[in-house]
Scaffold this motif. Structure first.
Motif, short mmCIF file in Angstrom:
data_model
loop_
_atom_site.label_atom_id
_atom_site.label_comp_id
_atom_site.label_asym_id
_atom_site.label_seq_id
_atom_site.Cartn_x
_atom_site.Cartn_y
_atom_site.Cartn_z
N GLY A 294 0.83 -1.19 0.00
CA GLY A 294 0.00 0.00 0.00
C GLY A 294 0.87 1.24 0.00
N ASP A 295 0.30 2.33 -0.46
CA ASP A 295 1.04 3.58 -0.49
C ASP A 295 1.08 4.18 0.91
OD1 ASP A 295 2.47 5.63 -1.59
OD2 ASP A 295 1.01 6.09 -3.16
N ASN A 296 1.76 5.31 1.06
CA ASN A 296 1.78 5.99 2.35
C ASN A 296 0.37 6.36 2.77
OD1 ASN A 296 4.58 5.89 2.43
ND2 ASN A 296 4.85 7.86 1.44
N GLY A 297 0.04 6.09 4.04
CA GLY A 297 -1.29 6.38 4.54
C GLY A 297 -2.31 5.29 4.27
N ALA A 298 -1.85 4.15 3.76
CA ALA A 298 -2.79 3.06 3.44
C ALA A 298 -3.24 2.31 4.68
CB ALA A 298 -2.15 2.09 2.45
N ASP B 176 4.08 -15.12 -1.61
CA ASP B 176 3.16 -16.20 -1.98
C ASP B 176 1.74 -15.67 -2.13
OD1 ASP B 176 5.01 -18.54 -1.76
OD2 ASP B 176 5.16 -17.86 0.31
N ARG B 177 1.39 -14.72 -1.26
CA ARG B 177 0.10 -14.05 -1.37
C ARG B 177 0.30 -12.56 -1.16
NH1 ARG B 177 -3.48 -15.21 2.51
NH2 ARG B 177 -2.05 -16.35 3.85
N PHE B 178 -0.62 -11.75 -1.71
CA PHE B 178 -0.47 -10.30 -1.69
C PHE B 178 -1.78 -9.66 -1.24
CE2 PHE B 178 1.97 -12.30 -5.02
CZ PHE B 178 3.25 -11.85 -4.78
N MET B 179 -1.71 -8.88 -0.17
CA MET B 179 -2.87 -8.13 0.29
C MET B 179 -2.60 -6.65 0.02
SD MET B 179 -4.85 -7.95 3.95
CE MET B 179 -3.72 -6.85 4.77
N LEU B 180 -3.54 -6.00 -0.64
CA LEU B 180 -3.37 -4.59 -0.99
C LEU B 180 -4.27 -3.73 -0.11
CD1 LEU B 180 -2.68 -6.26 -3.71
CD2 LEU B 180 -2.79 -4.05 -4.79
N MET C 252 -8.14 -4.08 -0.58
CA MET C 252 -8.54 -4.22 -1.98
C MET C 252 -8.59 -5.69 -2.39
SD MET C 252 -6.19 -1.14 -3.52
CE MET C 252 -6.66 -1.46 -5.23
N GLY C 253 -8.27 -6.57 -1.43
CA GLY C 253 -8.30 -8.01 -1.69
C GLY C 253 -6.96 -8.67 -1.41
#
Length: 297
Positions: free
Chosen positions: A47-51, A223-227, A234-235
């Motif tokens: 995530g970006d800054n502030g996410a 292995d997995r990515f959380m956004l 976002m999933g």
């Protein structure tokens, strides 16, 4: 999008956060965030800054308490009151400052806060030989080659210091290792060193939570990515569901990135047109000046 793994893996799940929310006054820092971490996998939180990345890891590591949701560690619901509680449950966090003292040796930093001693009180001394031997052995097991464990840790590169912090957490029994932007201040080569040791920790059965805003660093080891975006998820996706290009587009905002590219293209086009007009005007002025200087027949 991958479903929650806790239902399918049962007790294999090391860490399960379900619909975690955190609010500071009127500011909603996190809203309904769910996350699972299994042994021997790397979960990248991007995530970006502030996410909301920092808030999330502080909840997982016991610095903050969640306002809503469930936090389960190895099948037991918990509510940590301090980072020590998290450490007692096998959750270790390596922050960007690494919690190292530059003027102390590698072995002293490796055992910082858990020093091996010899003798009896009040004549207890730091056991230098044991510390050096164990430090060298543990670093070697992680594939880390340090010239001299007695050298000040401040003489090492940023990548080497990060690697020592990771090996220290694994040695102290971490089952879940949370890494807070470990590659953010490193060059390309040093970042590669850290990524190699993240894989080493994963191969030893540790569940790794890799916090970063750089998809180029996350994708090779994840292995997995959380956004995360403004405190919301976002999933969570696997590599089979998301390639590197898609990950970058989601990180950049997708439609927002397309609009930015269109604006930049338009701006570049307008600048090029203005330059052509200026060149044409300059050429016309030069021609007019030459005509004025030509003597009449």
């Amino acid at each position: 999008m991958s479903e929650s793994t806790s239902a399918t893996n049962g007790n294999a799940t090391l860490l399960h956060a379900e619909r975690i929310s955190k609010q500071f006054g009127n500011v909603i820092a996190l809203q309904d965030i769910s996350l699972d971490v299994l042994p021997g996998e790397v979960v990248c939180v991007l995530g970006d800054n502030g996410a909301g990345k920092s808030t999330l890891i502080k909840i997982l590591s016991g610095v903050f308490q969640h306002d809503k949701g469930r936090y389960v560690v190895e099948g037991k619901e918990v509510r940590f009151h301090s980072p020590r509680d998290a450490l007692d449950h096998g959750i270790a966090t390596v922050y960007q400052d690494l919690a190292m003292i530059p003027l102390l040796s590698v072995s002293r930093n490796f055992f910082l806060g858990a020093e091996p001693n010899k003798g009896f009180w009040p004549l207890k001394f730091f056991d230098v030989k044991t510390a050096d031997r164990v430090t060298r052995s543990e670093l070697r097991a992680m594939g880390i080659d340090i010239r001299d464990t007695a050298q000040p840790v401040g003489t090492l590169s940023g990548g080497e210091r990060q690697s020592i912090a990771i090996a220290r957490a694994v040695h102290r029994g971490a089952k879940v290792l949370i890494l807070d932007e470990p590659t953010s201040a490193l060059g390309v080569k040093q970042a590669g060193v850290v990524l190699r040791y993240i894989v080493k920790a994963r191969d030893r059965g540790v569940g790794v939570v890799f916090i970063t805003h750089n998809p180029h660093h996350a994708y090779p080891v994840g292995d997995r990515f959380m956004l995360l975006n403004r405190g919301q998820s976002m999933g969570t996706f696997t590599k089979a569901e998301l390639d590197r290009t898609q990950l970058i587009q989601m990180m950049a905002g997708g439609e927002e990135l397309s609009e930015l590219q269109h604006e930049l293209t338009s701006a570049v086009g307008a600048e090029a047109a203005a330059a052509e007009v200026a060149e044409a005007a300059e050429a016309t002025a030069e021609a007019a000046e030459a005509t004025a200087e030509t003597p009449e027949a």
